[in-house]
Motif scaffolding. Sequence first.
Motif, PDB file in Angstrom:
ATOM      1  N   UNK A  85      15.918  36.119  13.832  1.00 34.04           N
ATOM      2  CA  UNK A  85      14.711  35.967  15.032  1.00 34.04           C
ATOM      3  C   UNK A  85      15.373  35.707  16.413  1.00 34.04           C
ATOM      4  N   UNK A  86      14.519  36.395  17.162  1.00 35.17           N
ATOM      5  CA  UNK A  86      14.963  36.102  18.672  1.00 35.17           C
ATOM      6  C   UNK A  86      13.966  34.740  19.119  1.00 35.17           C
ATOM      7  N   UNK A  87      13.023  34.438  18.516  1.00 36.76           N
ATOM      8  CA  UNK A  87      11.962  33.459  18.895  1.00 36.76           C
ATOM      9  C   UNK A  87      11.270  32.926  17.675  1.00 36.76           C
ATOM     10  N   UNK A  88      11.150  31.637  17.410  1.00 36.69           N
ATOM     11  CA  UNK A  88      10.484  31.228  16.253  1.00 36.69           C
ATOM     12  C   UNK A  88       9.167  30.119  16.864  1.00 36.69           C
ATOM     13  N   UNK A  89       8.101  30.469  16.883  1.00 31.38           N
ATOM     14  CA  UNK A  89       7.103  29.769  17.428  1.00 31.38           C
ATOM     15  C   UNK A  89       6.277  29.028  16.215  1.00 31.38           C
ATOM     16  N   UNK A  90       6.037  27.821  16.315  1.00 32.14           N
ATOM     17  CA  UNK A  90       5.630  26.959  15.369  1.00 32.14           C
ATOM     18  C   UNK A  90       4.251  26.083  15.897  1.00 32.14           C
ATOM     19  N   UNK A  91       3.236  26.501  15.383  1.00 39.14           N
ATOM     20  CA  UNK A  91       1.839  25.814  15.315  1.00 39.14           C
ATOM     21  C   UNK A  91       1.383  25.449  14.051  1.00 39.14           C
ATOM     22  N   UNK A  92       1.760  24.772  13.283  1.00 38.89           N
ATOM     23  CA  UNK A  92       1.378  24.781  11.840  1.00 38.89           C
ATOM     24  C   UNK A  92       0.836  23.361  11.357  1.00 38.89           C
ATOM     25  N   UNK A  93       0.846  22.513  12.523  1.00 40.36           N
ATOM     26  CA  UNK A  93       0.430  21.368  12.487  1.00 40.36           C
ATOM     27  C   UNK A  93       0.070  20.566  13.869  1.00 40.36           C
ATOM     28  N   UNK A  94      -0.544  19.378  13.716  1.00 39.42           N
ATOM     29  CA  UNK A  94      -0.878  18.685  15.224  1.00 39.42           C
ATOM     30  C   UNK A  94       0.261  18.289  15.835  1.00 39.42           C
ATOM     31  N   UNK A  95       1.648  18.600  15.268  1.00 44.59           N
ATOM     32  CA  UNK A  95       2.776  17.987  15.767  1.00 44.59           C
ATOM     33  C   UNK A  95       3.632  17.631  14.654  1.00 44.59           C
ATOM     34  N   UNK A  96       5.019  16.923  15.027  1.00 43.43           N
ATOM     35  CA  UNK A  96       5.877  16.721  14.260  1.00 43.43           C
ATOM     36  C   UNK A  96       5.605  15.730  13.110  1.00 43.43           C
ATOM     37  N   UNK A  97       4.299  15.204  13.062  1.00 42.19           N
ATOM     38  CA  UNK A  97       3.799  14.084  12.235  1.00 42.19           C
ATOM     39  C   UNK A  97       3.274  14.835  10.806  1.00 42.19           C
ATOM     40  N   UNK A  98       3.229  15.900  10.844  1.00 41.18           N
ATOM     41  CA  UNK A  98       2.993  16.556   9.451  1.00 41.18           C
ATOM     42  C   UNK A  98       1.617  16.336   8.893  1.00 41.18           C
ATOM     43  N   UNK A  99       0.708  16.412  10.055  1.00 46.31           N
ATOM     44  CA  UNK A  99      -0.816  15.756   9.376  1.00 46.31           C
ATOM     45  C   UNK A  99      -1.459  16.738   8.592  1.00 46.31           C
ATOM     46  N   UNK A 100      -1.213  17.964   8.848  1.00 45.32           N
ATOM     47  CA  UNK A 100      -2.110  18.916   7.956  1.00 45.32           C
ATOM     48  C   UNK A 100      -1.387  18.920   6.505  1.00 45.32           C
ATOM     49  N   UNK A 101      -0.155  18.885   6.447  1.00 45.43           N
ATOM     50  CA  UNK A 101       0.432  19.123   5.021  1.00 45.43           C
ATOM     51  C   UNK A 101       1.681  18.285   5.324  1.00 45.43           C
ATOM     52  N   UNK A 102       1.770  17.266   4.489  1.00 47.49           N
ATOM     53  CA  UNK A 102       2.943  16.285   4.473  1.00 47.49           C
ATOM     54  C   UNK A 102       4.427  16.917   4.409  1.00 47.49           C
ATOM     55  N   UNK A 103       4.482  18.147   3.415  1.00 44.85           N
ATOM     56  CA  UNK A 103       5.690  18.706   3.302  1.00 44.85           C
ATOM     57  C   UNK A 103       6.184  19.451   4.801  1.00 44.85           C
ATOM     58  N   UNK A 104       5.169  19.536   5.625  1.00 45.01           N
ATOM     59  CA  UNK A 104       5.534  20.168   7.115  1.00 45.01           C
ATOM     60  C   UNK A 104       6.637  19.445   7.789  1.00 45.01           C
ATOM     61  N   UNK A 105       6.722  18.199   7.250  1.00 46.80           N
ATOM     62  CA  UNK A 105       7.435  17.425   7.934  1.00 46.80           C
ATOM     63  C   UNK A 105       9.124  17.687   7.835  1.00 46.80           C
TER      64      UNK A 105
END
Length: 224
Positions: A137-157
């Motif tokens: 990948x030339x770019x990876x764009x992450x907007x899977x949560x409200x930030x690095x705290x893994x609010x939406x899904x704990x395993x996002x951490x």
Amino acid sequence: MTPRELIDVARIPGGNDELRLFRRGGDFMIVLDRNELMNSRMSGSEEALAEMTAERMPGRTAPHWLIGGYGMGFTLRAALAVLGDTARVTVAELVPEIIDWARGPMAALAAGCLDDTRVSVVRDDVARLIDDARGDYDAILLDVDNGPDGLTRASNGRLYSARGLDAARAALTPGGVLAIWSAAPDPRFARRLGDAGFAVDEVVVRARSNGKGPRHVIWFATRR
């Protein structure tokens, strides 16, 4: 005030939490518990995620971008607007209903972006795609949560852990960009990006396209 109308409910894979899609008039909201994760009236920072990534890597022919989290499609539509005809965009979305909503009640908002020939939708965890990639990948764009705290899904951490950042770096081409959206600053995470070998640029952007609304943060981490 017009009351919110509940349109649908989606369970987040791997847990018991649920996302709820509401409509109020012509506006849509995606809510987790009491947290409003997305609102169709606030698209500015999600659009900036794509636009500012493109600004940091000009001149690439046939770039391949990975977008983690479709959301309401703001980042995808902005990416398609700034990328050329030879680009490819892979969208990883773990919650199937998110894509169903984009093709159903929010079809007008999606504006056909999922049917663009440059787009591939993978219904899977973006972390798995990153783990499986080597310079893809030339770019990876992450907007899977409200930030690095893994609010939406704990395993996002794990995406934001030292190991996850090492995997993202390995998945990028030389000079590629890892762009991460967050609702708030996180100095410890910014340091972690630097420790992972990225050149880090932290940018504050407004939630609304008109430059108003809450302040959000985007980290642009370039593979050295």
